[in-house]
Design a protein around this motif. Structure first.
Motif, PDB file in Angstrom:
ATOM      1  N   LEU A  13       3.679  14.643  17.852  1.00  0.00           N
ATOM      2  CA  LEU A  13       4.196  15.710  17.004  1.00  0.00           C
ATOM      3  C   LEU A  13       4.462  16.971  17.819  1.00  0.00           C
ATOM      4  CD1 LEU A  13       1.647  15.605  14.030  1.00  0.00           C
ATOM      5  CD2 LEU A  13       3.943  14.625  14.053  1.00  0.00           C
ATOM      6  N   GLN A  14       5.388  17.766  17.315  1.00  0.00           N
ATOM      7  CA  GLN A  14       5.550  19.122  17.827  1.00  0.00           C
ATOM      8  C   GLN A  14       4.553  20.017  17.102  1.00  0.00           C
ATOM      9  OE1 GLN A  14       7.749  20.865  19.909  1.00  0.00           O
ATOM     10  NE2 GLN A  14       8.456  18.943  20.812  1.00  0.00           N
ATOM     11  N   GLU A  15       4.056  20.991  17.795  1.00  0.00           N
ATOM     12  CA  GLU A  15       3.149  21.959  17.179  1.00  0.00           C
ATOM     13  C   GLU A  15       3.800  22.542  15.922  1.00  0.00           C
ATOM     14  OE1 GLU A  15       2.056  25.062  19.905  1.00  0.00           O
ATOM     15  OE2 GLU A  15      -0.019  25.041  19.181  1.00  0.00           O
ATOM     16  N   GLY A  16       3.011  22.622  14.862  1.00  0.00           N
ATOM     17  CA  GLY A  16       3.513  23.161  13.605  1.00  0.00           C
ATOM     18  C   GLY A  16       3.944  22.103  12.608  1.00  0.00           C
ATOM     19  N   ALA A  17       4.111  20.869  13.064  1.00  0.00           N
ATOM     20  CA  ALA A  17       4.534  19.791  12.164  1.00  0.00           C
ATOM     21  C   ALA A  17       3.351  19.297  11.330  1.00  0.00           C
ATOM     22  CB  ALA A  17       5.135  18.647  12.971  1.00  0.00           C
ATOM     23  N   ASN A  18       3.704  18.588  10.254  1.00  0.00           N
ATOM     24  CA  ASN A  18       2.694  17.974   9.389  1.00  0.00           C
ATOM     25  C   ASN A  18       2.654  16.469   9.635  1.00  0.00           C
ATOM     26  OD1 ASN A  18       2.438  20.526   8.163  1.00  0.00           O
ATOM     27  ND2 ASN A  18       4.031  20.027   6.649  1.00  0.00           N
TER      28      ASN A  18
END
Lengths: 108, 114
Positions: A13-18
């Motif tokens: 995941l990219q930071e900030g994703a759920n």
């Protein structure tokens, strides 16, 4: 014995994703726990959730015991969320049976 | 908040040597467990202990292993003659009886057998 299957096996995941992690189990249980294994190998207890829904900050979990699955939600993921997430289930006073885990990598 | 503690955090030993891994469960807990995790694999149950005796053990827990509660606070796992394949992370856990089914895990001991 009880079979525990976790999905997906790996997640980037990219930071900030759920994200949503799933745990399916083969028999009725009265103990279900979610753990996060950090880079030092320690098991951090996230939730004890044999049924219902719980929330702790950015993490929440739901177990639908009648349908034999549990979900772990991670919102606004951070790099410190990286690691392996384990689901473990048990019956009565018996031991916990662990799944193989979901390895999560959160990149900045 | 009370927690399960384990010592040492890392143990290195030579093949054939005896090792003792120590755990201090939460003080009012009466049901104790050892689990192990070989590197890259899932956590596996070894043994459970209640009322001063083994209540359940897995196939992994053979004659090389033993557990003991030598006093009112410690819970130990002994491996009599270590093998290379005993290298793993060993976790102690405890549970309140009666009460809930939740198991509380210690931070683990990483055992390396050379």
């Amino acid at each position: 014995g009880i079979q525990v299957e976790q999905s997906p096996p790996d997640l980037i995941l990219q930071e900030g994703a759920n994200s949503t992690l799933r745990c399916n189990f083969s028999d009725s249980v009265n103990n279900l726990q979610w753990f996060h294994q950090n880079p030092w190998g320690q098991l951090i207890n996230l939730f004890y959730i044999p049924s219902g829904t719980k929330q702790n900050g950015r993490l929440s979990a739901t177990t639908v015991a009648t349908e034999r699955y549990s979900l772990l939600y991670i919102s606004s993921s951070q790099t410190t969320d990286s690691g392996v997430y384990f689901c473990a289930v048990g019956n009565g006073y018996s031991t916990l049976t662990f799944g193989k885990g979901t390895m999560l990598l959160v990149s900045p | 908040e009370p927690e399960v503690t384990q010592t040492p955090s890392h143990q290195v030993t030579q093949m054939g040597q005896e090792v003792i891994l120590r755990c201090v469960p939460i003080s009012n807990h009466l049901y104790f467990y050892w689990y192990r995790q070989i590197l890259g694999q899932k956590v596996e149950f070894l043994v459970s202990f209640y009322n001063n005796e083994i209540s359940e053990k897995s196939e992994i827990f053979d004659d090389q292993f033993s557990v003991e509660r030598p006093d009112g606070s410690n819970f130990t796992l002994k491996i009599r003659s270590t093998k290379l394949e005993d290298s793993a992370m060993y976790f102690c856990a405890s549970r309140e009886v009666p009460g809930g089914n939740e198991q509380f895990f210690g931070p683990g001991t990483r055992l390396t057998v050379l």
